[in-house]
Motif scaffolding. Structure first.
Motif, mmCIF file in Angstrom:
data_model
loop_
_atom_site.group_PDB
_atom_site.id
_atom_site.type_symbol
_atom_site.label_atom_id
_atom_site.label_comp_id
_atom_site.label_asym_id
_atom_site.label_seq_id
_atom_site.Cartn_x
_atom_site.Cartn_y
_atom_site.Cartn_z
ATOM 1 N N GLY A 24 0.131 -0.375 -10.360
ATOM 2 C CA GLY A 24 -0.730 -0.075 -9.224
ATOM 3 C C GLY A 24 -1.474 -1.263 -8.642
ATOM 4 N N TYR A 25 -1.229 -2.478 -9.181
ATOM 5 C CA TYR A 25 -1.857 -3.668 -8.635
ATOM 6 C C TYR A 25 -1.031 -4.207 -7.466
ATOM 7 N N ALA A 26 -1.665 -4.911 -6.547
ATOM 8 C CA ALA A 26 -0.956 -5.734 -5.576
ATOM 9 C C ALA A 26 -0.853 -7.121 -6.187
ATOM 10 N N ALA A 27 0.318 -7.760 -6.087
ATOM 11 C CA ALA A 27 0.513 -9.061 -6.742
ATOM 12 C C ALA A 27 1.354 -9.987 -5.880
ATOM 13 N N LEU A 154 1.506 5.623 -6.078
ATOM 14 C CA LEU A 154 0.659 4.507 -6.500
ATOM 15 C C LEU A 154 -0.067 3.873 -5.314
ATOM 16 N N LYS A 155 0.637 3.674 -4.206
ATOM 17 C CA LYS A 155 0.003 3.051 -3.042
ATOM 18 C C LYS A 155 -1.043 3.982 -2.433
ATOM 19 N N VAL A 192 0.423 1.300 6.801
ATOM 20 C CA VAL A 192 -0.949 1.709 6.498
ATOM 21 C C VAL A 192 -1.234 3.070 7.129
ATOM 22 N N ASP A 193 -0.857 3.222 8.393
ATOM 23 C CA ASP A 193 -1.093 4.481 9.090
ATOM 24 C C ASP A 193 -0.354 5.636 8.422
ATOM 25 N N VAL A 194 0.856 5.348 7.946
ATOM 26 C CA VAL A 194 1.644 6.387 7.270
ATOM 27 C C VAL A 194 0.955 6.833 5.990
#
Length: 224
Positions: A24-27, A154-155, A192-194
């Motif tokens: 679940g992290y952004a990397a 997760l996102k 993002v909107d989705v």
């Protein structure tokens, strides 16, 4: 949470990135010390933690770590090293590293070190967030609305967590991207909107008061 991986072995860097994203992290990853310094100096506020190899081309990990700290950047650093010498560990810690891990290592151990650093008192973030009857638990990765479990990707979970941590504040799309997506995100995409639309469909049903709102032309907000 967003993490920068600095590792010259691209296969290992990609493996760590994939493992973190599954958690679940952004990397993001970079492959040399010079690029790492530029990335950190320009965008250190975008990163919550740095995983830094010591043996790097152009600038080694010692120099990267020392320079980051000399610039007053306090982002936590976990050093990765193939060296077992105690002097190298001491040098890394004295240079400002928060922890170190000797290669080869298990990803589960790296993940445990990351979680331990992010739980420290000076950077402590509560594991359970609650707004009205919406509850999000970062430890179990579960979300409930009025006692009923809500299934999120997760996102979706990461977007909701960031919005809840910034309750009542309007968060723009660029800020969400910086904290939830990696450096290669296509800024022209409507992803993002989705995700916001999907979240709204899942947590703001007709049976509940609306919590997630769009502030037209500005961004999104979770109302407390």
């Amino acid at each position: 949470m967003r993490i920068l991986i600095v590792e010259d072995q691209e296969k290992l860097a990609k493996s760590i990135q994939k493992g973190l994203e599954q958690e679940g992290y952004a990397a993001d990853y970079v492959l040399d010390g010079e690029t790492a310094l530029r990335r950190v100096e320009i965008g250190h506020k975008d990163y919550d933690l740095i995983v830094l190899d010591l043996m790097l081309p152009k600038k080694d990990g010692f120099e990267v770590c020392n320079t980051i700290r000399a610039h007053g950047i306090l982002t936590p650093i976990i050093v990765l090293t193939a060296r077992g010498a105690i002097d190298d560990k001491i040098s890394a810690l004295n240079g400002g590293a928060d922890d170190y891990l000797v290669k080869p290592f298990l990803f589960s151990e790296l993940l445990a070190r990351i979680n331990a650093i992010l739980r420290r008192p000076d950077t402590y973030i509560p594991s359970e967030l609650k707004i009205q009857d919406l509850v999000l638990n970062t430890a179990t990765r579960e979300v409930f609305r009025a006692g009923k479990k809500v299934q999120l990707t997760l996102k979706e979970f990461s977007v909701l967590e960031y919005l809840m941590r910034n309750m009542n504040r309007v968060v723009n799309r660029e800020e969400l991207v910086d904290h939830v997506w990696d450096f290669n995100y296509d800024g022209f995409s409507n992803v993002v909107d989705v995700h916001i639309k999907n979240l709204r469909n899942k947590i703001d049903t007709d049976a509940h008061e609306k919590i997630l709102e769009t502030v037209r032309g500005v961004g999104y907000r979770v109302k407390g």
